[in-house]
Motif scaffolding. Structure first.
Motif, PDB file in Angstrom:
ATOM      1  N   GLY A 242       0.816  -1.208   0.000  1.00  0.00           N
ATOM      2  CA  GLY A 242       0.000   0.000   0.000  1.00  0.00           C
ATOM      3  C   GLY A 242       0.850   1.260   0.000  1.00  0.00           C
ATOM      4  N   SER A 243       1.900   1.264   0.829  1.00  0.00           N
ATOM      5  CA  SER A 243       2.795   2.422   0.881  1.00  0.00           C
ATOM      6  C   SER A 243       3.510   2.624  -0.451  1.00  0.00           C
ATOM      7  CB  SER A 243       3.826   2.245   1.999  1.00  0.00           C
ATOM      8  OG  SER A 243       3.199   2.206   3.260  1.00  0.00           O
ATOM      9  N   ARG A 244       3.942   1.501  -1.061  1.00  0.00           N
ATOM     10  CA  ARG A 244       4.640   1.596  -2.334  1.00  0.00           C
ATOM     11  C   ARG A 244       3.703   2.073  -3.447  1.00  0.00           C
ATOM     12  NH1 ARG A 244       7.699   0.077   1.309  1.00  0.00           N
ATOM     13  NH2 ARG A 244       9.612  -1.110   1.007  1.00  0.00           N
ATOM     14  N   VAL A 245       2.459   1.585  -3.414  1.00  0.00           N
ATOM     15  CA  VAL A 245       1.483   2.034  -4.410  1.00  0.00           C
ATOM     16  C   VAL A 245       1.249   3.533  -4.276  1.00  0.00           C
ATOM     17  CG1 VAL A 245      -0.953   1.928  -5.073  1.00  0.00           C
ATOM     18  CG2 VAL A 245       0.328  -0.183  -4.687  1.00  0.00           C
ATOM     19  N   GLN A 246       1.129   3.979  -3.027  1.00  0.00           N
ATOM     20  CA  GLN A 246       0.923   5.403  -2.793  1.00  0.00           C
ATOM     21  C   GLN A 246       2.121   6.217  -3.286  1.00  0.00           C
ATOM     22  OE1 GLN A 246       0.355   6.394   1.320  1.00  0.00           O
ATOM     23  NE2 GLN A 246      -0.428   8.435   0.894  1.00  0.00           N
ATOM     24  N   ALA A 247       3.335   5.744  -2.965  1.00  0.00           N
ATOM     25  CA  ALA A 247       4.542   6.461  -3.396  1.00  0.00           C
ATOM     26  C   ALA A 247       4.675   6.474  -4.918  1.00  0.00           C
ATOM     27  CB  ALA A 247       5.778   5.827  -2.766  1.00  0.00           C
ATOM     28  N   ALA A 248       4.363   5.326  -5.552  1.00  0.00           N
ATOM     29  CA  ALA A 248       4.452   5.256  -7.009  1.00  0.00           C
ATOM     30  C   ALA A 248       3.429   6.181  -7.662  1.00  0.00           C
ATOM     31  CB  ALA A 248       4.231   3.815  -7.477  1.00  0.00           C
ATOM     32  N   THR A 249       2.233   6.212  -7.097  1.00  0.00           N
ATOM     33  CA  THR A 249       1.195   7.087  -7.645  1.00  0.00           C
ATOM     34  C   THR A 249       1.586   8.552  -7.499  1.00  0.00           C
ATOM     35  OG1 THR A 249      -0.483   5.447  -7.030  1.00  0.00           O
ATOM     36  CG2 THR A 249      -1.262   7.656  -7.591  1.00  0.00           C
ATOM     37  N   VAL A 254       2.885  13.528  -9.897  1.00  0.00           N
ATOM     38  CA  VAL A 254       3.722  14.732  -9.861  1.00  0.00           C
ATOM     39  C   VAL A 254       4.665  14.769 -11.057  1.00  0.00           C
ATOM     40  CG1 VAL A 254       5.471  16.003  -8.557  1.00  0.00           C
ATOM     41  CG2 VAL A 254       3.573  14.919  -7.357  1.00  0.00           C
ATOM     42  N   GLY A 255       5.335  13.642 -11.351  1.00  0.00           N
ATOM     43  CA  GLY A 255       6.329  13.624 -12.412  1.00  0.00           C
ATOM     44  C   GLY A 255       5.739  13.730 -13.800  1.00  0.00           C
ATOM     45  N   ARG A 256       4.613  13.054 -14.022  1.00  0.00           N
ATOM     46  CA  ARG A 256       3.999  13.102 -15.354  1.00  0.00           C
ATOM     47  C   ARG A 256       2.960  14.226 -15.435  1.00  0.00           C
ATOM     48  NH1 ARG A 256       3.566   9.670 -19.922  1.00  0.00           N
ATOM     49  NH2 ARG A 256       2.592  10.994 -21.497  1.00  0.00           N
ATOM     50  N   GLY A 257       2.167  14.410 -14.361  1.00  0.00           N
ATOM     51  CA  GLY A 257       1.126  15.427 -14.386  1.00  0.00           C
ATOM     52  C   GLY A 257       1.665  16.841 -14.270  1.00  0.00           C
ATOM     53  N   LEU A 391      -4.758  12.890  -2.868  1.00  0.00           N
ATOM     54  CA  LEU A 391      -3.725  13.267  -3.833  1.00  0.00           C
ATOM     55  C   LEU A 391      -4.350  13.802  -5.118  1.00  0.00           C
ATOM     56  CD1 LEU A 391      -0.752  13.273  -4.831  1.00  0.00           C
ATOM     57  CD2 LEU A 391      -1.126  10.908  -5.582  1.00  0.00           C
ATOM     58  N   LEU A 392      -5.270  13.048  -5.679  1.00  0.00           N
ATOM     59  CA  LEU A 392      -5.882  13.450  -6.943  1.00  0.00           C
ATOM     60  C   LEU A 392      -6.707  14.727  -6.788  1.00  0.00           C
ATOM     61  CD1 LEU A 392      -6.976   9.940  -8.271  1.00  0.00           C
ATOM     62  CD2 LEU A 392      -4.999  11.297  -8.980  1.00  0.00           C
ATOM     63  N   ALA A 393      -7.360  14.859  -5.628  1.00  0.00           N
ATOM     64  CA  ALA A 393      -8.204  16.042  -5.422  1.00  0.00           C
ATOM     65  C   ALA A 393      -7.358  17.294  -5.189  1.00  0.00           C
ATOM     66  CB  ALA A 393      -9.139  15.808  -4.239  1.00  0.00           C
ATOM     67  N   LEU A 394      -6.360  17.203  -4.319  1.00  0.00           N
ATOM     68  CA  LEU A 394      -5.605  18.392  -3.934  1.00  0.00           C
ATOM     69  C   LEU A 394      -4.596  18.822  -4.991  1.00  0.00           C
ATOM     70  CD1 LEU A 394      -5.053  17.681  -0.116  1.00  0.00           C
ATOM     71  CD2 LEU A 394      -6.745  19.153  -1.210  1.00  0.00           C
ATOM     72  N   VAL A 395      -4.055  17.881  -5.765  1.00  0.00           N
ATOM     73  CA  VAL A 395      -3.152  18.282  -6.853  1.00  0.00           C
ATOM     74  C   VAL A 395      -3.899  19.139  -7.861  1.00  0.00           C
ATOM     75  CG1 VAL A 395      -1.944  17.406  -8.887  1.00  0.00           C
ATOM     76  CG2 VAL A 395      -1.452  16.436  -6.670  1.00  0.00           C
ATOM     77  N   GLY A 396      -5.160  18.797  -8.121  1.00  0.00           N
ATOM     78  CA  GLY A 396      -5.952  19.575  -9.062  1.00  0.00           C
ATOM     79  C   GLY A 396      -6.163  21.005  -8.618  1.00  0.00           C
ATOM     80  N   PHE A 397      -6.264  21.214  -7.294  1.00  0.00           N
ATOM     81  CA  PHE A 397      -6.515  22.567  -6.775  1.00  0.00           C
ATOM     82  C   PHE A 397      -5.217  23.330  -6.472  1.00  0.00           C
ATOM     83  CE2 PHE A 397     -10.639  20.627  -5.734  1.00  0.00           C
ATOM     84  CZ  PHE A 397     -11.500  21.611  -6.212  1.00  0.00           C
ATOM     85  N   PHE A 398      -4.230  22.631  -5.906  1.00  0.00           N
ATOM     86  CA  PHE A 398      -3.050  23.330  -5.383  1.00  0.00           C
ATOM     87  C   PHE A 398      -1.729  22.884  -6.010  1.00  0.00           C
ATOM     88  CE2 PHE A 398      -6.181  23.038  -1.860  1.00  0.00           C
ATOM     89  CZ  PHE A 398      -6.504  24.385  -1.773  1.00  0.00           C
ATOM     90  N   GLY A 399      -1.762  22.007  -6.998  1.00  0.00           N
ATOM     91  CA  GLY A 399      -0.539  21.586  -7.665  1.00  0.00           C
ATOM     92  C   GLY A 399       0.416  20.847  -6.749  1.00  0.00           C
TER      93      GLY A 399
END
Length: 520
Positions: A242-249, A254-257, A391-399
């Motif tokens: 779970g931690s690795r999935v979170q880190a990979a996501t 961040v890296g691609r988006g 992650l998905l919600a806050l990146v959209g608002f605050f990068g």
């Protein structure tokens, strides 16, 4: 160094039983003390290495390395397989269990290494970077090297080994720093960190095998033992996955988006913000897990030890969170340089991480020590579910800052969940938990406010020449410490009294040793 069989370990266990908590606390104290010394040294080395690499490499190069090692980090969870924790917790058939774990992790290292190599092109495609794919392929072999260190490390941890803390960690830190920095200075770019990674893993293997008395072939591996250990470790594996999935996501989002540079800022911001987490793990949790395992059948001692560990972890974590909020950005600019200013807001947004991890680390060790690892599935479910949604919600608002905020908020939520899970293992009341974790919080908030006003309205460290700026940051730390200690005297008087008492005893010991040295 004690051996690996149950019979060889029995004298230690009888001493613990005969002397009550004193010998156990002495073991914890020795490991915690050694861990403190080793941690301070390692963090100084890590800080020097981080600063040097920040000056020699660009944020984009750091970001590409992070992207390229996503697979290695992810597959690393399967190499250990939770078996190491099962070996540490086990009290019977230790020699046979160690042999079983060694063979299983070696096989897993081979399989995972081949899998990471085969999947390397996928990384290149995801991040749209040929270099990231090549880094993924190049680092896949580290999984096999890592696999042969698991059992020796587990046996040393079972024995509360001080050598493990004083030798292994510093050797690994120095080897990585020396190789990565020197090759970066020669112009190797991202490959300097790949070289440092391999050398550090090899140093880990050589050092743990040099100081442990355990060797393969002294026990008999069995499928039944593997199944038993795997059943204990399965929830831990799910947690690591779970931690690795979170880190990979996070790396992909961040890296691609955003960009490779943003991923570099995010990685270095996390590295700084995770220093308190490492302190909690290295100084406390590493010793607490085997200790809690030994006293799991004594509820009175277990509750007392848990609450005390939780209180001190919270005191330290709250202070670190306050420092990051008040002085995170100036510290990043002064230490890493102006090109890394973008990592400053990341550090500030990650301030909640240390507090959440304090709750998690201590409570998780209780759960593991009591053998209730199945409860940790709720930890994993919460961390992955809440973390990805935020992650998905806050990146959209605050990068980029939104990505960091998602990590902080998730850590605090998960910390509260794990505190609740620990109550299923030991009969600790809500009022006892509140008494351990609440008093340091207003003290830290007050000290944070004082330092914020002092730094941002008076000192302005990040606008000064380097030497003056470093001096101003040290003054910042002293101001925060003074304000925090005074506030603790008001909000957490018992902890402050104990801290003063510990300081007094330390001074007395130093004075006695000086007098003895003078006489001799």
């Amino acid at each position: 160094m004690s051996g690996t069989t149950r019979e060889e370990n029995e004298p230690v266990d009888r001493t613990v039983d005969a002397m009550g908590g004193r010998s156990l606390m002495a073991s914890i104290g020795r490991v915690a003390g050694a861990s403190t010394v080793a941690l301070l040294f390692c963090e100084l080395v890590s800080l020097a290495q981080t600063v040097a690499l920040a000056r020699l490499l660009t944020p984009a190069e750091i970001g590409i390395f992070v992207a390229g090692t996503v697979l290695t980090t992810f597959f690393g969870a399967f190499v250990e397989g939770g078996l190491r924790s099962g070996l540490i917790q086990r009290e019977t058939d230790v020699a046979d269990a160690a042999e079983t774990v060694f063979r299983a992790t070696l096989l897993a290292g081979i399989v995972m290494g081949v899998g990471a190599l085969a999947a390397a092109p996928v990384i290149g495609a995801i991040f749209d970077s040929t270099t990231a794919g090549l880094v993924a392929a190049a680092t896949s072999g580290a999984l096999l090297i890592y696999s042969v260190a698991n059992v020796p490390e587990a046996m040393l941890q079972r024995e509360f080994s001080v050598k493990r803390r004083l030798i292994v960690g510093p050797a690994v830190a120095v080897s990585y720093a020396a190789v990565a920095v020197s090759t970066a200075a020669l112009g190797w770019g991202v490959w300097s960190m790949v070289a440092g990674t391999y050398v550090s893993y090899l140093t880990l293997v050589v050092s743990v095998w040099a100081i442990t008395s355990w060797r393969p072939g002294r026990g008999r591996a069995s499928f039944a033992l593997w199944r038993e250990l795997a059943r204990y470790g399965a929830p831990l594996v799910l947690g690591m996955i779970g931690s690795r999935v979170q880190a990979a996501t996070e790396a992909v989002v961040v890296g691609r988006g955003l960009s490779a540079s943003d991923l570099g800022f995010f990685r270095y911001g996390q590295r700084i913000a995770r220093i308190p987490e490492m302190a909690i793990i290295e100084i406390g949790s590493v010793a607490l897990f085997p200790a809690f395992s030994r006293i799991a059948n004594d509820p009175t001692r277990l509750i007392s030890a848990y609450l005390r560990a939780l209180q001190w972890a919270t005191i330290g974590a709250a202070a670190c969170s306050g420092l990051m909020i008040a002085a995170g950005t100036p510290a990043v600019v002064v230490v890493l340089g102006e090109p890394w200013r973008g990592a400053g807001p990341v550090v500030v947004a990650l301030a909640g991480l240390s507090l959440g991890k304090a709750f998690i680390c201590v409570s998780e060790e209780i759960i593991k020590g009591c053998g209730r690892t199945g409860l940790l599935n709720w930890y994993t479910l919460t961390e992955v579910g809440v973390g990805l949604v935020l992650l998905l919600a806050l990146v959209g608002f605050f990068g980029l800052v939104g990505a960091a905020l998602s990590v902080s908020i998730t850590a605090i939520i998960v910390g509260i969940v794990v505190l609740a899970l620990a109550r299923r293992c030991i009969p600790v009341s809500l009022s006892q938990l509140a008494g351990a974790i609440l008093p340091p919080l207003p003290a830290a908030a007050l000290a944070t406010g004082v330092l914020w006003l002092f730094e941002h309205h008076l000192m302005h460290s990040d606008t000064r020449p380097t030497l003056v700026a470093v001096a101003f940051l040290l003054i910042d730390a002293l101001v925060f410490a003074a304000a925090y200690l005074l506030a603790l005297g008001v909000f957490a008087r018992s902890a402050m009294t104990e801290l003063v008492s510990m300081a007094g005893r330390l001074v007395a010991v130093v004075r006695t040793r000086r007098e003895t040295h003078v006489v001799s």
